[in-house]
Design a protein around this motif. Structure first.
Motif, PDB file in Angstrom:
ATOM      1  N   ARG A 100     -16.596 -13.857 -14.281  1.00 18.37           N
ATOM      2  CA  ARG A 100     -17.503 -12.865 -14.848  1.00 18.37           C
ATOM      3  C   ARG A 100     -17.903 -11.814 -13.817  1.00 18.37           C
ATOM      4  N   LEU A 101     -16.917 -11.347 -13.069  1.00 23.17           N
ATOM      5  CA  LEU A 101     -17.133 -10.281 -12.112  1.00 23.17           C
ATOM      6  C   LEU A 101     -16.624  -8.971 -12.713  1.00 23.17           C
ATOM      7  N   THR A 102     -17.461  -7.968 -12.702  1.00 26.39           N
ATOM      8  CA  THR A 102     -17.096  -6.654 -13.200  1.00 26.39           C
ATOM      9  C   THR A 102     -16.578  -5.813 -12.051  1.00 26.39           C
ATOM     10  N   VAL A 103     -15.403  -5.229 -12.227  1.00 26.79           N
ATOM     11  CA  VAL A 103     -14.805  -4.403 -11.181  1.00 26.79           C
ATOM     12  C   VAL A 103     -15.341  -2.986 -11.320  1.00 26.79           C
ATOM     13  N   ARG A 104     -16.071  -2.530 -10.299  1.00 25.61           N
ATOM     14  CA  ARG A 104     -16.578  -1.159 -10.304  1.00 25.61           C
ATOM     15  C   ARG A 104     -15.577  -0.204  -9.657  1.00 25.61           C
ATOM     16  N   LYS A 105     -14.944  -0.630  -8.582  1.00 28.48           N
ATOM     17  CA  LYS A 105     -13.900   0.159  -7.922  1.00 28.48           C
ATOM     18  C   LYS A 105     -12.862  -0.807  -7.388  1.00 28.48           C
ATOM     19  N   ALA A 106     -11.663  -0.329  -7.250  1.00 29.14           N
ATOM     20  CA  ALA A 106     -10.605  -1.171  -6.689  1.00 29.14           C
ATOM     21  C   ALA A 106      -9.535  -0.283  -6.072  1.00 29.14           C
ATOM     22  N   GLY A 107      -8.984  -0.768  -4.992  1.00 32.43           N
ATOM     23  CA  GLY A 107      -7.862  -0.085  -4.356  1.00 32.43           C
ATOM     24  C   GLY A 107      -6.818  -1.103  -3.958  1.00 32.43           C
ATOM     25  N   LEU A 108      -5.554  -0.702  -3.991  1.00 30.14           N
ATOM     26  CA  LEU A 108      -4.460  -1.618  -3.651  1.00 30.14           C
ATOM     27  C   LEU A 108      -3.464  -0.844  -2.802  1.00 30.14           C
ATOM     28  N   ARG A 109      -2.981  -1.489  -1.737  1.00 32.26           N
ATOM     29  CA  ARG A 109      -1.952  -0.864  -0.907  1.00 32.26           C
ATOM     30  C   ARG A 109      -1.073  -1.938  -0.284  1.00 32.26           C
ATOM     31  N   GLU A 110       0.101  -1.523   0.158  1.00 33.71           N
ATOM     32  CA  GLU A 110       1.041  -2.430   0.823  1.00 33.71           C
ATOM     33  C   GLU A 110       0.929  -2.292   2.335  1.00 33.71           C
ATOM     34  N   LEU A 111       0.987  -3.447   3.019  1.00 40.71           N
ATOM     35  CA  LEU A 111       1.044  -3.462   4.485  1.00 40.71           C
ATOM     36  C   LEU A 111       2.151  -4.429   4.910  1.00 40.71           C
ATOM     37  N   ASP A 112       2.651  -4.231   6.129  1.00 40.13           N
ATOM     38  CA  ASP A 112       3.589  -5.199   6.727  1.00 40.13           C
ATOM     39  C   ASP A 112       3.131  -5.425   8.157  1.00 40.13           C
ATOM     40  N   PRO A 113       2.085  -6.228   8.349  1.00 43.20           N
ATOM     41  CA  PRO A 113       1.401  -6.280   9.652  1.00 43.20           C
ATOM     42  C   PRO A 113       2.228  -6.921  10.767  1.00 43.20           C
ATOM     43  N   ILE A 114       3.113  -7.869  10.437  1.00 50.63           N
ATOM     44  CA  ILE A 114       3.870  -8.546  11.510  1.00 50.63           C
ATOM     45  C   ILE A 114       5.364  -8.444  11.277  1.00 50.63           C
ATOM     46  N   GLY A 115       5.763  -7.587  10.343  1.00 52.21           N
ATOM     47  CA  GLY A 115       7.186  -7.400  10.093  1.00 52.21           C
ATOM     48  C   GLY A 115       7.833  -8.549   9.363  1.00 52.21           C
ATOM     49  N   ALA A 116       7.005  -9.380   8.697  1.00 52.83           N
ATOM     50  CA  ALA A 116       7.559 -10.548   8.010  1.00 52.83           C
ATOM     51  C   ALA A 116       7.659 -10.332   6.512  1.00 52.83           C
ATOM     52  N   GLY A 117       7.358  -9.131   6.043  1.00 48.72           N
ATOM     53  CA  GLY A 117       7.393  -8.871   4.612  1.00 48.72           C
ATOM     54  C   GLY A 117       6.087  -8.262   4.156  1.00 48.72           C
ATOM     55  N   PRO A 118       6.108  -7.614   2.999  1.00 52.15           N
ATOM     56  CA  PRO A 118       4.916  -6.888   2.555  1.00 52.15           C
ATOM     57  C   PRO A 118       3.760  -7.814   2.174  1.00 52.15           C
ATOM     58  N   VAL A 119       2.593  -7.361   2.511  1.00 55.14           N
ATOM     59  CA  VAL A 119       1.342  -8.004   2.115  1.00 55.14           C
ATOM     60  C   VAL A 119       0.542  -6.986   1.312  1.00 55.14           C
ATOM     61  N   LEU A 120       0.030  -7.415   0.175  1.00 58.74           N
ATOM     62  CA  LEU A 120      -0.818  -6.532  -0.614  1.00 58.74           C
ATOM     63  C   LEU A 120      -2.265  -6.689  -0.158  1.00 58.74           C
ATOM     64  N   LEU A 121      -2.898  -5.555   0.122  1.00 58.15           N
ATOM     65  CA  LEU A 121      -4.302  -5.546   0.507  1.00 58.15           C
ATOM     66  C   LEU A 121      -5.091  -4.967  -0.656  1.00 58.15           C
ATOM     67  N   LEU A 122      -5.949  -5.766  -1.248  1.00 64.05           N
ATOM     68  CA  LEU A 122      -6.757  -5.345  -2.395  1.00 64.05           C
ATOM     69  C   LEU A 122      -8.212  -5.243  -1.961  1.00 64.05           C
TER      70      LEU A 122
END
Length: 809
Positions: A648-670
């Protein structure tokens, strides 16, 4: 037959003297006129002679001793047994000869009750029966019998009385908004006061009495002055009579007179609304409950008895501190208005979005206990105002309740200058304040046409505030709205936008109808005025909402086509000036740490932190920042959004982006800004555990949400514009396809969008999600599996899948 009885001439002379006396006015004059008339009719009854068992009875308005200068005399000659043929005439003829209008009847008590049983208006008149002359016991017995009949028949007659009022309102309109109102028959007029007394006589419900007596006196005083000014028994306050009526009452001018009438009418109309809701609840409670039956339709044998006493009313949560009970929004038991200044707006928004009224006792308590909003307003207050306005038609009764108790003027002090202010032209159908809220109602149906529905709704509410000040109302309004917007907590950019909309809310229609639409300079002028495509969209929607809320003469298909053509040509001029999508903020050290942790462990990494803005009362913040890093996988957005909905959490704002911090594959940062729908926020550990379960498949989020929806009670809700799902022009992004979604916010909305995108086999590379009041404005940057923008046909199929998912609810 005629009369030369000196009593008749004495009455006429004394009556004329009384009406000319400047020191006897208002209730004193009405009471004195009733006493004078009582004595005269009593003398006529004595002079007529006749059987002992007769009585002369005043009914209706005369029975209430509310005689205006030109009021009819409603009189009943009551008798038992034989009656001389000319007895009634010996009473009626002197009255007719005097020139006073007479509505008379001759009946036995049984006949009077029989007529009342078949004629609601006759029964209402008898409820006010008052003895004038003859046998007082005859009058008393009839009055007792009629009241007993009325109370016994109340479940059947009250709905009939309510329908009578609705029919009158349809024929005569609302007294509080008419330039030439009927003081008696229009909604909020003198007839409604009679109906409220009739309801009270049933002992089932009573009207809120605060201000009601003063409102009744105002309307009656205006009617008296109207009768004296015109010399006629008229109830319509015509334009040509208003100055004379104002002068007789010692009122400054006709506008001030109308404002007093409008305020009184709103008091009566609001009391009527509250009273009829009470009647509905009482009558619903008196209806027998359906008989419980066993599975195959046979009655239970009665071995299991229902508990004694009435069941406790069911209370269903609507928002923090607000619950639904008996078809109204009321305060929860734990609500603390004294420490929660946003509560009036939160309760109003929750009620309107659910299609409910706010309980009378609740509004009274909010007005008495809630303190002023801090300046600038907290974010939640601004969002709740937008949510309230975004409910459309359902906003109106809630707004009227807040206004009746002074809460609107407390939140918006400038409102008082336009409240009940008449607009003296044939185009406008509403007072200034009602026009403003009606414009917001119409704007609520146009929120899909702009990326800033919140600014559209607020501009609609404020656009004519300048009419409370001298000079050009658009110029004055621009100054006022800048101050109001800053107090509401809008930033400089949004304040400038609101000021532009208010200053130029007439510019589009004026330019389209007065300038050559084919002249390039015309579109250049508008482009220079608005500056951006977003401003143009907002101004176009505001123009249409304003015109349609004004009246039929202010908007037509011809004007609509001229304005639309001008907007289209201006949009072409502004095509190169479209604002680029907001750039993602730089990755913080904490976000990078979470991304590295997720990449190394292959599991979600989560952090919760308090929202930057504390609560106005110094307690819990209105929301939290939730940052989540997860190794990319199919179905991620829908799954995470579903877990938040489960909690029961209402989303007021949200952002999503891709990162590859250690070169091991993409990580989604939400990055999410979330708030609890009601109640407390969940613990981070519990939220993390449910996320892991949802990702490994042990928690079926979709099934859990479906079960909860099925178990939830069905409410009326409100009608909202259909969702808009569109593929943005190619220029919006060169590396991805941008899908824009505008929809009414609802629990699980982002979950449904995410599932539809996952089912379409596309990757969400970036997302920008905003909830503005009750409206979701989202943008998703999509690519195919190989990381390229979608082909046009594929993009349209994806848009169709998302649209279908939203419309299926």
């Amino acid at each position: 037959m005629s009369s030369t009885d000196p009593a008749e001439h004495g009455y006429s002379a004394e009556r004329a003297r009384l009406l000319a006396d400047p020191d006897t006015t208002g209730p004193r004059r009405r009471a004195a006129l009733a006493r004078l008339t009582d004595d005269w009719l009593a003398a006529l009854h004595r002079a007529a002679g006749g059987p002992t068992r007769t009585a002369l009875v005043a009914v209706g308005g005369y029975g209430r001793a509310e005689l205006s200068p030109r009021s009819d005399l409603d009189v009943l000659l009551l008798h038992e047994g034989p009656l001389a043929a000319d007895l009634a005439e010996r009473i009626w003829y002197p009255v007719w000869d005097s020139g006073v209008a007479l509505d008379h009847a001759v009946r036995t008590p049984g006949e009077a009750r029989e007529v009342a049983a078949g004629d609601l208006k006759a029964q209402l008149g008898l409820l006010d029966a008052r003895h004038l002359a003859g046998d007082p016991q005859l009058t008393a017995d009839l009055r007792s019998a009629v009241l007993a009949d009325w109370r016994a028949a109340a479940p059947r007659r009250l709905p009939e009385l309510r329908e009578l009022g609705r029919s009158r309102a349809e024929r005569h309109g609302e007294l509080a908004f008419l330039l030439e109102p009927d003081l008696k028959e229009a909604r909020g007029g003198l007839r409604d006061l009679v109906a409220l007394d009739a309801v009270a006589a049933t002992w089932l419900a009573d009207a809120p009495r605060d201000g009601l007596d003063a409102a009744a006196r105002t309307l009656a005083d205006v009617r008296d002055a109207l009768h004296l000014a015109t010399g006629r028994a008229t109830e319509r306050l015509s334009l040509q009579d208003q100055d004379q009526v104002a002068e007789r009452l010692g009122v400054l001018d006709a506008d001030t007179l109308l404002r007093q009438v409008y305020r009184a009418a709103r008091t009566v109309a609001y009391a009527s609304d509250v009273t009829w809701r009470s009647v509905d609840r009482v009558l619903a409670a008196r209806r027998p409950a359906p008989r419980r039956t066993a599975r195959f339709g046979f009655p239970f044998n009665g071995a299991r008895r229902a508990p004694l006493g009435p069941a406790a009313p069911e209370r269903r949560p609507l928002a923090e501190g607000v619950v639904e009970q008996d078809g109204e929004a009321v305060l929860a038991q734990a609500a603390r208005p004294a420490t929660d200044p946003v509560l009036p707006l939160r309760a109003a928004a929750a009620a309107a979005q659910a299609g409910l009224a706010v309980g009378y006792a609740t509004v009274r308590r909010l007005a008495a206990e809630t303190g002023p909003l801090p300046v600038p307003w907290p974010d939640e207050a601004r969002e709740q105002l937008v949510t309230l306005l975004g409910a459309g038609e359902a906003c109106l009764p809630v707004w009227e309740a807040l206004e009746a108790e002074g809460l609107i003027s407390r939140m918006l002090p400038d409102w008082e200058r336009v409240r009940c202010r008449p607009q003296r032209n044939a185009v406008h159908r509403w007072t200034v304040d009602r026009h403003l809220i009606e414009t917001a109602v119409r704007a609520a149906a146009m929120t899909r046409r702009t990326a800033r529905p919140d600014l559209l709704l607020v501009a609609a509410l404020l656009h004519d505030l300048g009419k409370g000040w001298p000079g050009d109302h658009s110029e004055a309004g621009e100054v006022i709205v800048r101050d109001v917007a800053v107090r509401m907590g809008f930033d400089k950019h949004d304040t400038d936008t609101l000021a532009l909309l208010v200053r130029h809310h007439l510019t589009l229609v004026d330019t389209a109808t007065r300038r050559d639409p084919d002249d390039p300079a015309t579109a250049d002028l508008i482009a220079k005025t608005v500056g951006t495509q977003t401003h143009l969209e907002l101004l176009h929607a505001l123009t249409e909402a304003d015109a349609t809320a004004t009246g039929p003469a202010a908007w037509s298909s011809w004007r609509a086509s001229l304005v639309a053509g001008l907007v289209e040509r201006t949009a072409a001029r502004l095509a190169g000036d479209a604002r680029p999508p907001a750039a993602d903020a730089a990755v913080t050290a904490d976000q990078e740490r979470l991304a590295v942790e997720a990449a190394r462990t292959g599991a979600p990494a989560l952090a919760l932190s308090a929202h930057a803005e504390p609560a106005a009362d110094g307690g819990e913040p209105m929301g939290v920042e939730l940052t989540l890093a997860i190794p990319d996988r199919p179905g991620l957005l829908g799954t995470v959004a579903g877990v938040l909905a489960v909690h029961r959490l209402t989303v007021r704002k949200a952002g999503l982006r891709e990162l590859d911090p250690i070169g091991a594959g993409p990580v989604l940062l939400l990055s999410w800004t979330v708030a609890a729908e009601y109640g407390d926020l969940p613990e981070a550990a519990r939220l993390r555990a449910d996320l892991r379960r949802a990702l490994d498949g042990s928690l079926d989020v979709a099934r859990k949400l479906a079960e909860r929806d099925a178990a939830a009670p069905r409410r009326r809700g409100i009608s909202t514009p259909p969702p808009v799902v569109a593929v943005a022009p190619h220029a919006a992004s060169r590396s991805a396809t941008v899908l824009e979604v505008r929809a009414h916010d609802a629990p699980g909305l982002l979950h449904r969008i995410g599932r539809a995108l996952d089912g379409a086999g596309v990757r969400v590379r970036t997302a920008h999600v905003s909830t503005l009041g009750a409206e979701a404005v989202d943008a998703f940057y999509l690519t195919s599996a190989d990381g390229r923008p979608l082909e046009p046909e594929h993009a349209e199929r994806v848009a169709g899948a998302v649209r279908e998912a939203l419309e299926a609810r």
